[in-house]
Motif scaffolding. Structure first.
Motif, mmCIF file in Angstrom:
data_model
loop_
_atom_site.group_PDB
_atom_site.id
_atom_site.type_symbol
_atom_site.label_atom_id
_atom_site.label_comp_id
_atom_site.label_asym_id
_atom_site.label_seq_id
_atom_site.Cartn_x
_atom_site.Cartn_y
_atom_site.Cartn_z
ATOM 1 N N ARG A 96 2.338 11.353 32.408
ATOM 2 C CA ARG A 96 1.282 11.246 31.395
ATOM 3 C C ARG A 96 1.530 12.283 30.310
ATOM 4 O O ARG A 96 1.861 13.426 30.620
ATOM 5 N N VAL A 97 1.352 11.848 29.080
ATOM 6 C CA VAL A 97 1.456 12.761 27.936
ATOM 7 C C VAL A 97 0.355 12.425 26.944
ATOM 8 O O VAL A 97 -0.074 11.282 26.848
ATOM 9 N N ARG A 98 -0.091 13.425 26.223
ATOM 10 C CA ARG A 98 -1.074 13.210 25.164
ATOM 11 C C ARG A 98 -0.367 12.592 23.962
ATOM 12 O O ARG A 98 0.756 12.967 23.631
ATOM 13 N N SER A 99 -1.025 11.677 23.337
ATOM 14 C CA SER A 99 -0.487 11.027 22.148
ATOM 15 C C SER A 99 -0.339 12.056 21.034
ATOM 16 O O SER A 99 -1.223 12.889 20.828
ATOM 17 N N GLY A 100 0.758 11.988 20.316
ATOM 18 C CA GLY A 100 0.964 12.882 19.185
ATOM 19 C C GLY A 100 0.062 12.518 18.020
ATOM 20 O O GLY A 100 -0.276 13.362 17.199
ATOM 21 N N GLU A 101 -0.334 11.252 17.947
ATOM 22 C CA GLU A 101 -1.174 10.777 16.850
ATOM 23 C C GLU A 101 -2.661 11.038 17.093
ATOM 24 O O GLU A 101 -3.408 11.288 16.162
ATOM 25 N N ASP A 102 -3.071 10.938 18.339
ATOM 26 C CA ASP A 102 -4.487 11.129 18.690
ATOM 27 C C ASP A 102 -4.543 11.860 20.028
ATOM 28 O O ASP A 102 -4.302 11.256 21.071
#
Length: 156
Positions: A96-102
């Protein structure tokens, strides 16, 4: 004369209606199929829901999918998709990774170990398993069953 489900459940009285009997037959059949699938996946230490998520992630490719989209694509509803993903991540089958856009959006991808596990299970194993589950039904009966199940699920 008692129906098959009435005998299976050892119920002395008839069902209140054909609607109740149909509903209970649907639940009983789904439970039976779910338990059989669980037994097939048990040697891989996977639940049917975890397998479903891995297949969804495999289909999503390297872009992965947000958690909510995974939940929407699952065959069976899982109210705690986060916990399910926690287990897959703990086993290093998904990341899991956080979105770079949001930054509010968490994107999930299948990990290499997840790809390897699906390969070990074999792409054709579940299809062969399902063929065996329904081998006693004709092609026409399968088509009718599919139509009836879809009609029951998508009532007006």
């Amino acid at each position: 004369m008692a129906g098959a489900l009435q005998r299976e459940l050892k119920q002395g009285k008839p069902f209140a209606s054909a609607h109740v009997e149909a509903f209970l037959n649907l639940l009983r059949t789904a439970d039976h199929a779910h338990r059989e699938t669980g037994a097939l996946l048990k040697p891989y230490d996977l639940t049917p829901a975890q397998y479903n998520v891995l297949r969804i992630l495999q289909g999503a490719g390297t872009d992965g999918l947000p958690c909510g989209e995974i939940g929407a694509r699952m065959v069976t509803h899982d109210p705690d998709i986060t916990r399910l993903l926690d287990r897959l991540e703990k086993r290093q089958l998904a990341t899991r990774v956080r979105s770079g856009e949001d930054r509010r959006v968490v994107v999930v991808c299948i990990a290499q170990a997840g790809v390897e596990l699906l390969a070990a299970i074999g792409p054709d194993r579940l299809e062969a398993f399902h063929r065996e589950q329904f081998q006693h039904l004709t092609s026409d009966q399968l088509a009718i069953l599919i139509d009836l199940l879809e009609a029951a699920r998508h009532r007006p």
